[in-house]
Enzyme design. Structure first.
Site, PDB file in Angstrom:
ATOM      1  N   ASP A 111      83.536  22.095  39.801  1.00  0.00           N
ATOM      2  CA  ASP A 111      84.348  21.359  40.769  1.00  0.00           C
ATOM      3  C   ASP A 111      84.625  19.990  40.136  1.00  0.00           C
ATOM      4  O   ASP A 111      83.730  19.162  39.993  1.00  0.00           O
ATOM      5  CB  ASP A 111      83.573  21.220  42.091  1.00  0.00           C
ATOM      6  CG  ASP A 111      84.376  20.511  43.183  1.00  0.00           C
ATOM      7  OD1 ASP A 111      85.300  19.739  42.846  1.00  0.00           O
ATOM      8  OD2 ASP A 111      84.054  20.715  44.369  1.00  0.00           O
ATOM      9  N   TYR A 168      78.940  19.423  47.433  1.00  0.00           N
ATOM     10  CA  TYR A 168      79.773  19.011  48.563  1.00  0.00           C
ATOM     11  C   TYR A 168      79.374  19.854  49.782  1.00  0.00           C
ATOM     12  O   TYR A 168      79.204  21.069  49.661  1.00  0.00           O
ATOM     13  CB  TYR A 168      81.248  19.242  48.186  1.00  0.00           C
ATOM     14  CG  TYR A 168      82.217  19.027  49.308  1.00  0.00           C
ATOM     15  CD1 TYR A 168      82.495  17.738  49.780  1.00  0.00           C
ATOM     16  CD2 TYR A 168      82.868  20.090  49.908  1.00  0.00           C
ATOM     17  CE1 TYR A 168      83.386  17.542  50.818  1.00  0.00           C
ATOM     18  CE2 TYR A 168      83.764  19.906  50.937  1.00  0.00           C
ATOM     19  CZ  TYR A 168      84.017  18.626  51.392  1.00  0.00           C
ATOM     20  OH  TYR A 168      84.905  18.440  52.406  1.00  0.00           O
ATOM     21  N   LYS A 219      92.222  14.801  47.213  1.00  0.00           N
ATOM     22  CA  LYS A 219      91.579  13.566  46.798  1.00  0.00           C
ATOM     23  C   LYS A 219      92.433  12.836  45.756  1.00  0.00           C
ATOM     24  O   LYS A 219      93.551  12.481  46.045  1.00  0.00           O
ATOM     25  CB  LYS A 219      90.157  13.868  46.311  1.00  0.00           C
ATOM     26  CG  LYS A 219      89.399  14.851  47.223  1.00  0.00           C
ATOM     27  CD  LYS A 219      89.111  14.305  48.622  1.00  0.00           C
ATOM     28  CE  LYS A 219      88.634  15.349  49.625  1.00  0.00           C
ATOM     29  NZ  LYS A 219      87.495  16.139  49.219  1.00  0.00           N
ATOM     30  N   ARG A 240     104.833  33.573  49.775  1.00  0.00           N
ATOM     31  CA  ARG A 240     103.366  33.573  49.660  1.00  0.00           C
ATOM     32  C   ARG A 240     102.947  33.996  48.253  1.00  0.00           C
ATOM     33  O   ARG A 240     102.005  33.470  47.681  1.00  0.00           O
ATOM     34  CB  ARG A 240     102.722  34.493  50.714  1.00  0.00           C
ATOM     35  CG  ARG A 240     101.225  34.748  50.444  1.00  0.00           C
ATOM     36  CD  ARG A 240     100.442  35.332  51.622  1.00  0.00           C
ATOM     37  NE  ARG A 240     101.158  36.321  52.388  1.00  0.00           N
ATOM     38  CZ  ARG A 240     101.439  37.569  51.968  1.00  0.00           C
ATOM     39  NH1 ARG A 240     101.058  37.971  50.778  1.00  0.00           N
ATOM     40  NH2 ARG A 240     102.101  38.396  52.756  1.00  0.00           N
TER      41      ARG A 240
HETATM   42  C1  LIG Z   1      86.908  17.384  49.591  1.00  0.00           C
HETATM   43  C2  LIG Z   1      86.155  18.170  48.607  1.00  0.00           C
HETATM   44  C3  LIG Z   1      86.206  19.573  48.622  1.00  0.00           C
HETATM   45  C4  LIG Z   1      86.944  20.348  49.692  1.00  0.00           C
HETATM   46  O1  LIG Z   1      88.320  20.162  49.628  1.00  0.00           O
HETATM   47  P1  LIG Z   1      89.294  20.215  50.909  1.00  0.00           P
HETATM   48  O2  LIG Z   1      90.621  19.897  50.319  1.00  0.00           O
HETATM   49  O3  LIG Z   1      88.809  19.217  51.897  1.00  0.00           O
HETATM   50  O4  LIG Z   1      89.212  21.606  51.439  1.00  0.00           O
HETATM   51  C5  LIG Z   1      85.510  20.255  47.643  1.00  0.00           C
HETATM   52  N1  LIG Z   1      84.797  19.601  46.688  1.00  0.00           N
HETATM   53  C6  LIG Z   1      84.726  18.263  46.657  1.00  0.00           C
HETATM   54  C7  LIG Z   1      83.924  17.607  45.600  1.00  0.00           C
HETATM   55  C8  LIG Z   1      85.395  17.503  47.603  1.00  0.00           C
HETATM   56  O5  LIG Z   1      85.295  16.170  47.570  1.00  0.00           O
END
Ligand SMILES: *Cc1c(COP(=O)(O)O)cnc(C)c1O
Length: 397
Positions: free
Chosen positions: A184, A108, A209, A56
């Protein structure tokens, strides 16, 4: 955890995406980092070990991923998490009761929920503000700023409206007031945009993503060049424990190797789809920062290499048309998520943004969001055109 070494910095992005953090194994010569499953590591004497104690706190496969992604973001430090939201939770944990954070009006949905329903009840106040350049982002920041504001959270391009925030301008304004700017960077990826170089303090990602890129792994990442912030984030990574499995780290590393070529094609295909949509009579508006007349075009062309693979559009016939189109495509799969090889279509109002309906983040019910994949662009366009021709019937009535 350390991402930079002098040698690598000379190399191009594509080279670093393939080699950073993953030199051939010094024992076996393997060119792919091993998926290191051991949860614990032998110590030669109490406290004496080869750098790992317990998985961890640190793991060799995770370390390879952290070094690679930190390098690509131009960060001194990188930390991998079990999901994008786990990474965001660690970053938001920098705030203590009494602190205030400014979040974007079109964040988001999961980010909004995390701030609103997890951190706010623990005593962290927030204001949602319009931070996109088209909506006068700097004025939005100034109006929302409070004496207790410690952090500004920006998402650019934003989800699902693809608004563009001016990272350099917001970083300067945030720093003037003594705050920290978090970006982000999920939609852009470090191939298209590097927020730290533009002045941001922390970058976060959902590696689920584009970085993973194949719809087969959930993960998150945070990077910074500030040693103090990095130390606190590493503490939260270990103390909260939202760490990715070694196999998940391997999958993200594998995806990153092809990030540059995938992003170029995502952009090519998205540009073609956006221009088709722009001339289709069933579509009232296309949201894509790569279109010359898009409100985000000027700023995105300064801070992004290209405009990315996400396209949103509003149906002239509103929600009935949007729902018809969403269910009648053949190649575009109706599904949440984005950023992978296969093309996806979704209805934010009822799907990803359902949890925020009624909040300032509610999105137009006639809006559809596309994650433009890597299939033949001719196939993608003809499939979508056919669905629009059928779905446009509400208009004709
Ligand atoms: C999907 C997404 C998240 C969250 O990520 P997870 O891997 O689903 O927890 C945060 N910000 C954006 C812009 C996203 O598309």
């Amino acid at each position: 955890m350390s991402g930079r070494d002098g040698q690598r910095e000379q190399d191009g992005f594509e080279t670093r995406a393939i080699h950073a953090g993953a030199p051939p194994d010094p024992v076996t010569g393997a060119v792919v980092p091993a998926v290191s499953l051991s949860t614990t590591y032998a110590q030669s004497a109490v406290g004496e070990h080869l750098g790992y104690e317990y998985s961890r706190s640190g793991n060799p496969t995770r370390a390879a991923l952290e070094a690679c992604l930190a390098d690509l973001e131009g960060a001194a430090h990188g930390l991998a998490f079990s999901s994008g939201l786990a990474a965001e939770h660690a970053v938001l944990s920098l705030l203590v009761p009494g602190d205030h954070v400014i979040i974007p009006g079109d964040a988001y949905g999961g980010t909004f929920r995390l701030v609103d329903r997890v951190h706010q009840p623990m005593g962290v106040a927030y204001t949602s503000a319009s931070l996109t350049s088209a909506a006068g982002g700097l004025a939005g920041l100034e109006a929302a700023w409070q004496p207790t504001t410690k952090m500004v959270w920006v998402e650019t391009p934003s989800n699902p409206l693809l608004g563009i925030a001016d990272i350099a301008a917001l970083a300067a304004a945030t720093h003037d007031r003594g705050g920290v700017l978090v970006v982000d960077n999920t939609f852009a990826t470090p191939y298209l945009q590097q927020p730290l170089a533009l002045g941001a303090d922390i970058v976060v990602h959902s590696t689920t993503k584009y970085l993973g890129g194949h719809s087969d792994v959930v993960g998150g990442f945070a990077a910074t060049s500030d040693g103090c912030l990095a130390e606190r984030l590493a503490f939260f990574q270990n103390s909260i424990g939202g760490v990715p499995s070694p196999f998940d780290c391997y999958l993200v590393l594998r995806g990153i190797k092809t990030l540059a070529v995938r992003m170029e094609r995502h952009c090519d295909n998205a540009e073609a789809v956006a221009s088709m949509l722009q001339s289709h009579p069933a579509v009232s508006r296309v949201l894509y920062p790569g279109l010359p007349r898009d409100p985000g075009a000027a700023v995105s062309s300064q801070q992004m290499r290209r405009a990315g693979g996400m396209v949103s559009f509003i149906l002239a016939g509103g929600e009935p048309d949007a729902l018809d189109v969403a269910r009648s495509t053949r190649l575009w799969t109706l599904a949440e998520s984005l950023g992978a090889v296969e093309s996806l279509i979704e209805h934010p109002h009822r799907m990803t943004h359902a949890s925020v309906a009624g909040s300032p983040l509610a999105v137009d019910p006639g809006l559809l969001r596309l994650s433009v994949g890597l299939e033949s662009v001719a196939d993608l366009i003809s499939d979508l055109t056919e669905a629009l021709d059928r779905g446009g019937r509400h208009l004709a009535r």
